[in-house]
Design a protein around this motif. Structure first.
Motif, PDB file in Angstrom:
ATOM      1  N   SER A 199       8.577 -13.566 -71.066  1.00 50.06           N
ATOM      2  CA  SER A 199       9.986 -13.492 -70.673  1.00 50.06           C
ATOM      3  C   SER A 199      10.111 -13.204 -69.177  1.00 50.06           C
ATOM      4  N   PRO A 200      11.096 -13.797 -68.493  1.00 53.07           N
ATOM      5  CA  PRO A 200      11.292 -13.501 -67.072  1.00 53.07           C
ATOM      6  C   PRO A 200      11.714 -12.049 -66.874  1.00 53.07           C
ATOM      7  N   VAL A 201      11.297 -11.470 -65.766  1.00 47.96           N
ATOM      8  CA  VAL A 201      11.610 -10.072 -65.475  1.00 47.96           C
ATOM      9  C   VAL A 201      13.031  -9.945 -64.956  1.00 47.96           C
ATOM     10  N   GLN A 202      13.799  -9.047 -65.549  1.00 49.74           N
ATOM     11  CA  GLN A 202      15.167  -8.773 -65.091  1.00 49.74           C
ATOM     12  C   GLN A 202      15.100  -7.646 -64.051  1.00 49.74           C
ATOM     13  N   TYR A 203      14.784  -8.018 -62.808  1.00 54.00           N
ATOM     14  CA  TYR A 203      14.528  -7.017 -61.778  1.00 54.00           C
ATOM     15  C   TYR A 203      15.700  -6.064 -61.589  1.00 54.00           C
ATOM     16  N   ALA A 204      16.920  -6.566 -61.684  1.00 55.35           N
ATOM     17  CA  ALA A 204      18.094  -5.716 -61.456  1.00 55.35           C
ATOM     18  C   ALA A 204      18.140  -4.562 -62.459  1.00 55.35           C
ATOM     19  N   ASP A 205      17.750  -4.827 -63.696  1.00 55.25           N
ATOM     20  CA  ASP A 205      17.769  -3.768 -64.713  1.00 55.25           C
ATOM     21  C   ASP A 205      16.738  -2.678 -64.408  1.00 55.25           C
ATOM     22  N   TRP A 206      15.619  -3.057 -63.845  1.00 59.96           N
ATOM     23  CA  TRP A 206      14.593  -2.059 -63.514  1.00 59.96           C
ATOM     24  C   TRP A 206      14.948  -1.321 -62.227  1.00 59.96           C
ATOM     25  N   LYS A 207      15.590  -2.011 -61.292  1.00 66.36           N
ATOM     26  CA  LYS A 207      16.063  -1.333 -60.084  1.00 66.36           C
ATOM     27  C   LYS A 207      17.122  -0.294 -60.433  1.00 66.36           C
ATOM     28  N   ALA A 208      17.935  -0.591 -61.435  1.00 67.48           N
ATOM     29  CA  ALA A 208      19.024   0.316 -61.807  1.00 67.48           C
ATOM     30  C   ALA A 208      18.505   1.668 -62.288  1.00 67.48           C
ATOM     31  N   ILE A 209      17.278   1.711 -62.803  1.00 63.94           N
ATOM     32  CA  ILE A 209      16.718   2.989 -63.262  1.00 63.94           C
ATOM     33  C   ILE A 209      15.662   3.512 -62.279  1.00 63.94           C
ATOM     34  N   ASN A 210      15.644   2.888 -61.089  1.00 59.95           N
ATOM     35  CA  ASN A 210      14.790   3.336 -59.989  1.00 59.95           C
ATOM     36  C   ASN A 210      13.297   3.154 -60.265  1.00 59.95           C
ATOM     37  N   ALA A 211      12.948   2.164 -61.060  1.00 55.67           N
ATOM     38  CA  ALA A 211      11.526   1.849 -61.255  1.00 55.67           C
ATOM     39  C   ALA A 211      11.014   1.105 -60.027  1.00 55.67           C
ATOM     40  N   GLN A 212       9.968   1.622 -59.411  1.00 52.18           N
ATOM     41  CA  GLN A 212       9.386   0.938 -58.258  1.00 52.18           C
ATOM     42  C   GLN A 212       8.335  -0.088 -58.696  1.00 52.18           C
ATOM     43  N   ALA A 213       7.676   0.198 -59.809  1.00 49.21           N
ATOM     44  CA  ALA A 213       6.678  -0.721 -60.350  1.00 49.21           C
ATOM     45  C   ALA A 213       6.937  -0.902 -61.840  1.00 49.21           C
ATOM     46  N   LEU A 214       6.602  -2.089 -62.336  1.00 52.33           N
ATOM     47  CA  LEU A 214       6.782  -2.417 -63.749  1.00 52.33           C
ATOM     48  C   LEU A 214       5.480  -2.977 -64.297  1.00 52.33           C
ATOM     49  N   ILE A 215       5.036  -2.422 -65.422  1.00 52.56           N
ATOM     50  CA  ILE A 215       3.824  -2.905 -66.097  1.00 52.56           C
ATOM     51  C   ILE A 215       4.240  -3.494 -67.436  1.00 52.56           C
ATOM     52  N   PHE A 230      -1.981  -8.243 -69.235  1.00 54.70           N
ATOM     53  CA  PHE A 230      -0.944  -7.440 -68.579  1.00 54.70           C
ATOM     54  C   PHE A 230      -0.541  -8.073 -67.258  1.00 54.70           C
ATOM     55  N   ARG A 231       0.640  -7.660 -66.783  1.00 51.70           N
ATOM     56  CA  ARG A 231       1.137  -8.038 -65.463  1.00 51.70           C
ATOM     57  C   ARG A 231       1.706  -6.807 -64.789  1.00 51.70           C
ATOM     58  N   LEU A 232       1.645  -6.788 -63.463  1.00 52.84           N
ATOM     59  CA  LEU A 232       2.217  -5.712 -62.662  1.00 52.84           C
ATOM     60  C   LEU A 232       3.213  -6.315 -61.682  1.00 52.84           C
ATOM     61  N   PHE A 233       4.394  -5.692 -61.569  1.00 53.00           N
ATOM     62  CA  PHE A 233       5.459  -6.214 -60.718  1.00 53.00           C
ATOM     63  C   PHE A 233       5.922  -5.162 -59.715  1.00 53.00           C
ATOM     64  N   ASP A 234       6.154  -5.627 -58.483  1.00 54.41           N
ATOM     65  CA  ASP A 234       6.821  -4.825 -57.465  1.00 54.41           C
ATOM     66  C   ASP A 234       8.317  -5.068 -57.635  1.00 54.41           C
ATOM     67  N   ALA A 277       8.848  -9.482 -57.251  1.00 56.28           N
ATOM     68  CA  ALA A 277       7.659 -10.343 -57.287  1.00 56.28           C
ATOM     69  C   ALA A 277       6.511  -9.658 -58.000  1.00 56.28           C
ATOM     70  N   PRO A 278       5.600 -10.450 -58.565  1.00 52.50           N
ATOM     71  CA  PRO A 278       4.382  -9.866 -59.150  1.00 52.50           C
ATOM     72  C   PRO A 278       3.539  -9.207 -58.071  1.00 52.50           C
ATOM     73  N   LEU A 279       2.791  -8.193 -58.456  1.00 51.40           N
ATOM     74  CA  LEU A 279       1.842  -7.548 -57.559  1.00 51.40           C
ATOM     75  C   LEU A 279       0.449  -7.943 -58.050  1.00 51.40           C
ATOM     76  N   GLY A 280      -0.053  -9.075 -57.557  1.00 48.32           N
ATOM     77  CA  GLY A 280      -1.309  -9.627 -58.039  1.00 48.32           C
ATOM     78  C   GLY A 280      -1.080 -10.524 -59.239  1.00 48.32           C
ATOM     79  N   SER A 281      -2.128 -11.148 -59.692  1.00 42.77           N
ATOM     80  CA  SER A 281      -2.057 -12.056 -60.833  1.00 42.77           C
ATOM     81  C   SER A 281      -2.211 -11.301 -62.146  1.00 42.77           C
ATOM     82  N   GLY A 282      -1.710 -11.903 -63.213  1.00 45.23           N
ATOM     83  CA  GLY A 282      -1.924 -11.333 -64.532  1.00 45.23           C
ATOM     84  C   GLY A 282      -3.395 -11.408 -64.912  1.00 45.23           C
TER      85      GLY A 282
END
Length: 440
Positions: free
Chosen positions: A90-106, A122-126, A131-136
């Motif tokens: 599923s595509p990452v909903q960055y706005a929803d994670w920014k709203a809770i002040n998440a700096q990184a998403l796993i 796994f994937r890691l996102f900034d 954007a992704p932080l490195g490849s899955g």
């Protein structure tokens, strides 16, 4: 990505200051103190097959525990999540994670095949860079290896954000203790770095001390009193087979450590009331004496490049730290503070030496630069001793013993900055920890 790296430099106890060198490139000066751990979100990994539901839950929990346990990260709990991750693709909903002040998403997913083989990805996102932080990445293994896989995922996340190597997929060999304080039974044991999967390597028929992992983590050196005198043994961890080293009548051998290439052992040998430092070539059995002073030389530890050895000597009248060439030669004293110094061990990074210090009735774990400068004490208690470095050189594990007849020994860890002092959950009283390298 730049936002996450800058934030992490701050939370690691560092301040970033741009500075322009004369005629040179832009450089970064890093100093100052701690601010706040980096907030991250780790929704429960998606179970892609019915057999993977509990594994997905357990793997997520270990990844979170590894990261939070460093003191560098803070988890945003699932109850605060706005977005729900139901598919790994599923595509990452960055706005929803920014709203809770998440700096990184796993995010991650787990599947188990009919033959029991497990696959974890796994994937890691900034979040603030959208954007992704490195490849899955994905890891495969049997279902009973799920803890190792979780540690590997955490190592990848840690490394991508901090720029340092990880240390979660590692083991610790230690002395498991039982019985009253004046008559402790001591057994050689090994566990995961976080205290899980502990198992004994020896029985309690003989006193054992000071285990040390080889550079590949496949062998362990330790000292045993089964003959009535201290004697060094070499054990193969997989087979638990062992053999005595440097066995000579009328001598006592102890305090062994491997060279960085694993081919040589440096140790102390006591004969005729004098204790000196020797090396032993494991292939040929050739032994070489490195010190000859009429004093006690012990606790040797190689530098990571194998060119120098740090050790303890009382040649100045009290226990102090000295450094000499690995081939022997005139040692240079590097400790000059008040008190007595012992159990020095070189950092895997090569930039620091950890040690035990006793001063004014208190014991400390400390670090100093390899020339003795910038000494810092990280802990203080009735009895702290025996530091061992994590594979990445950021964390130190050591033994702490309580006072009085009921005082027991336990393992603790502390960040090299002196922050994040934590008790390691070991099933028994424990001492003499020694960290392995990252597992292969």
């Amino acid at each position: 990505m730049l936002r996450i790296l800058s934030l992490l430099l701050v939370l690691m106890g560092l301040t970033v200051q741009p500075a322009v060198a004369q005629g040179g490139p832009l450089r970064i000066v890093i100093d100052q103190g701690v601010v706040e751990p980096l907030p991250f979100a780790a929704p429960e990994f998606v179970a892609e097959t019915p057999q993977a539901r509990q594994l997905a839950r357990d793997i997520t929990a270990v990844v979170v525990a590894d990261l939070v346990g460093t003191g560098l990260f803070r988890e945003i709990p699932g109850s605060a999540h706005i977005a729900k991750v139901t598919s790994f693709d599923s595509p990452v909903q960055y706005a929803d994670w920014k709203a809770i002040n998440a700096q990184a998403l796993i995010t991650g997913a787990v599947s188990v095949a009919g033959d029991g083989r497990m696959n974890v990805k796994f994937r890691l996102f900034d979040v603030y860079a959208d954007a992704p932080l490195g490849s899955g990445l994905q890891f495969a293994g049997t279902s009973d290896s799920w803890r190792r896989v979780a540690h590997k995922v955490a190592d990848q996340v840690y490394s991508r954000i901090t720029g340092e190597g990880g240390y979660f997929d590692s083991r610790v060999v230690y002395i498991a203790e039982s019985g009253p304080k004046n008559n402790r039974a001591k057994r050689l044991a090994v566990m995961d770095y976080d205290g899980a999967n502990s198992k004994f390597l020896t029985d309690s028929s003989a006193l054992v001390l000071a285990p040390r992992f080889s550079p590949k983590g496949d062998r362990v050196l330790y000292t045993s009193y089964e003959t009535g005198f201290p004697q060094i043994y070499l054990m193969d961890v997989a087979s638990v087979s062992r053999r005595a080293l440097a066995d000579q009548p009328g001598t006592m051998t102890f305090a062994p450590r491997f060279s960085p290439d694993g081919n040589t052992v440096v140790f102390s040998l006591s004969r005729g009331g004098n204790t000196d430092i020797y090396t032993l070539d494991l292939a040929s059995g050739a032994r070489k004496q490195l010190t000859t002073a009429p004093s006690i030389e012990t606790g040797p530890s190689f530098s990571p490049d194998g060119k120098r050895i740090v050790f303890t000597s009382d040649r100045s009248g009290s226990q102090q730290l000295y450094v000499m060439p690995a081939t022997g030669g005139e040692p240079k004293r590097i400790s000059f503070g008040k008190g007595r110094y012992s159990t020095p061990v070189w950092s895997p990074r090569g930039d620091m030496i950890a040690f035990t210090k006793q001063n004014q009735g208190r014991f400390h774990i400390g670090v100093m630069r390899t020339d003795g400068s910038e000494e810092r004490l990280l802990t203080a208690s009735f009895l702290d001793e025996g530091p061992s470095w994590a594979p990445n050189g950021r964390v130190i594990m050591f033994m702490r013993q309580g006072s009085g007849a009921g005082g027991t020994s336990a393992l603790y860890s502390v960040d090299v900055s002196g922050r994040n002092l934590r008790k390691v959950p070991v099933p028994t009283a424990a001492s003499d920890p020694a960290w392995s390298p990252l597992l292969q």
